[in-house]
Design a protein around this motif. Structure first.
Motif, PDB file in Angstrom:
ATOM      1  N   LYS A  39       0.837  -1.209   0.000  1.00  0.00           N
ATOM      2  CA  LYS A  39       0.000   0.000   0.000  1.00  0.00           C
ATOM      3  C   LYS A  39       0.866   1.251   0.000  1.00  0.00           C
ATOM      4  N   GLN A  40       1.934   1.219   0.798  1.00  0.00           N
ATOM      5  CA  GLN A  40       2.834   2.371   0.860  1.00  0.00           C
ATOM      6  C   GLN A  40       3.508   2.610  -0.491  1.00  0.00           C
ATOM      7  N   LEU A  41       3.928   1.527  -1.149  1.00  0.00           N
ATOM      8  CA  LEU A  41       4.564   1.639  -2.457  1.00  0.00           C
ATOM      9  C   LEU A  41       3.593   2.169  -3.493  1.00  0.00           C
ATOM     10  N   ALA A  42       2.347   1.679  -3.434  1.00  0.00           N
ATOM     11  CA  ALA A  42       1.333   2.128  -4.389  1.00  0.00           C
ATOM     12  C   ALA A  42       1.010   3.604  -4.203  1.00  0.00           C
ATOM     13  N   SER A  43       1.012   4.066  -2.961  1.00  0.00           N
ATOM     14  CA  SER A  43       0.717   5.477  -2.708  1.00  0.00           C
ATOM     15  C   SER A  43       1.903   6.373  -3.038  1.00  0.00           C
ATOM     16  N   ASP A  44       3.131   5.815  -3.010  1.00  0.00           N
ATOM     17  CA  ASP A  44       4.321   6.613  -3.327  1.00  0.00           C
ATOM     18  C   ASP A  44       4.519   6.795  -4.831  1.00  0.00           C
ATOM     19  N   LEU A  45       3.970   5.894  -5.663  1.00  0.00           N
ATOM     20  CA  LEU A  45       4.143   5.987  -7.110  1.00  0.00           C
ATOM     21  C   LEU A  45       3.547   7.270  -7.682  1.00  0.00           C
ATOM     22  N   PRO A  46       2.288   7.623  -7.355  1.00  0.00           N
ATOM     23  CA  PRO A  46       1.761   8.907  -7.854  1.00  0.00           C
ATOM     24  C   PRO A  46       2.576  10.092  -7.380  1.00  0.00           C
TER      25      PRO A  46
END
Length: 349
Positions: free
Chosen positions: A304-311
């Motif tokens: 989840k943290q990685l997915a939120s950091d991509l944008p």
């Protein structure tokens, strides 16, 4: 990354405080009720909450934390619901066998998962469900001895499960939705919990024990253990709200079953309770299930943290490629980046 590390340290500290204080109060209360003959559990809980509120009030007056007002109706209903759930749990223990009471406690996890899935649209992966199932099987093997059903006891157990699950979900929801800390919410709700239990506690205890709490002869040793129990309860109540606020109701229930295993172990070591190979097997399975649950939760949080950091990374790249004429929009993008970081932090389970 620094904020994430601090958050994880805060969670670990909350979990450790919850386990240490809960195991301590169980051992203290067991000595008080079993060895010293003080059986008034519900009334004792009301005293716990009163001492907790007085302690928090003193801390607030010393500016150790800032009180935040919450809608009175919300806090009052929340406090009364939590008080009622404690009463139902004690009644369930009184009207059921120990084995059926343990089944009641085990049922809280799947019922909480069901409620969060239906009403909060929360998704639980198959790995999480598997680890929870393994945990429940282990605790069941370790703690359940007999299952004696009766109609009144079954109804009380169902009411205890429903009120406990709803109360714990609301604890997490209120802290996040109204942006209040665990200390602020406990400070606001403790008087209502204490009041409902102070009124109903003596009646519930008399129904279960056939004794009157006000007619009991209090020896100095009993009074000393009551005071010790109330002081430990401050830490128990605070850590309960802290853990649920920082993690989730399901994680708190998982932690509760870890406490059950520890209490069984300490009971055998310190109080010389009977202990069998079945207890050991159940505890090992339960601990393995808890380890899997923690591992899977950590992995999902990282995703989840990685997915939120991509944008966020793409926004920074786009900002660097802007022409000079677009410089006036940089401030707005910085604000958006700040909000994205904040959301990514709040999204951790």
């Amino acid at each position: 990354m620094g904020e994430m590390s601090n958050f994880q340290l805060g969670v670990i500290g909350a979990l450790f405080l919850s386990v240490a204080s809960s195991v301590s109060i169980v051992i203290c209360n067991k000595a008080l009720m079993s060895n010293l003959g003080f059986p008034f559990a519900t009334t004792l809980t009301s005293w716990h909450l009163m001492v907790t509120f007085c302690t928090l009030h003193a801390a607030q007056r010393l500016n150790l934390f800032v009180s935040k007002s919450v809608d009175l109706k919300t806090v009052m209903l929340f406090g009364i619901l939590n008080g009622i759930s404690i009463g139902f749990l004690n009644l369930s223990l009184g009207f059921n066998s120990i084995g059926f009471y343990q089944m009641t406690k085990l049922a809280i996890i799947p019922f909480t998962v069901l409620l969060e899935t239906i009403f909060l649209k929360k998704q639980f992966s198959s790995k999480i469900k598997f680890s929870l199932s393994l945990l429940l099987v282990g605790v069941g093997i370790a703690s359940i001895t007999d299952l004696q059903l009766n109609f009144v006891g079954t109804i009380l157990s169902l009411l205890a499960i429903i009120t406990t699950c709803v109360g714990q979900i609301l604890t997490n929801t209120i802290q996040k939705k109204l942006n209040v800390s665990s200390t602020q919410l406990l400070y606001q709700s403790a008087p209502f919990q204490a009041a409902i239990l102070f009124v109903s506690g003596p009646l519930v205890d008399q129904m279960l024990t056939k004794q009157n709490v006000f007619a009991y002869k209090y020896s100095p040793v009993v009074l000393a253990f009551i005071i010790l129990s109330c002081l430990i309860a401050v830490s128990v109540n605070f850590s309960t709200f802290l853990v649920i606020g920082k993690t989730s109701p399901v994680t708190y229930q998982v932690l509760g079953h870890l406490k059950t295993c520890l209490v069984l172990g300490f009971g055998y070591t310190l109080l010389h309770d009977p202990f069998t190979g079945r207890n050991i097997l159940g505890i090992l399975i339960a601990v393995f299930g808890m380890g899997l649950y923690s591992y899977f939760c950590t992995e999902e949080n990282k995703k989840k943290q990685l997915a939120s950091d991509l944008p966020l990374a793409s926004q920074v790249k786009d900002k660097d490629s802007l022409p000079l004429l677009a410089g006036k929009n940089v401030g707005n993008q910085n604000e958006e980046n700040h909000e994205t970081k904040k959301l990514s932090k709040d999204s951790v389970i």
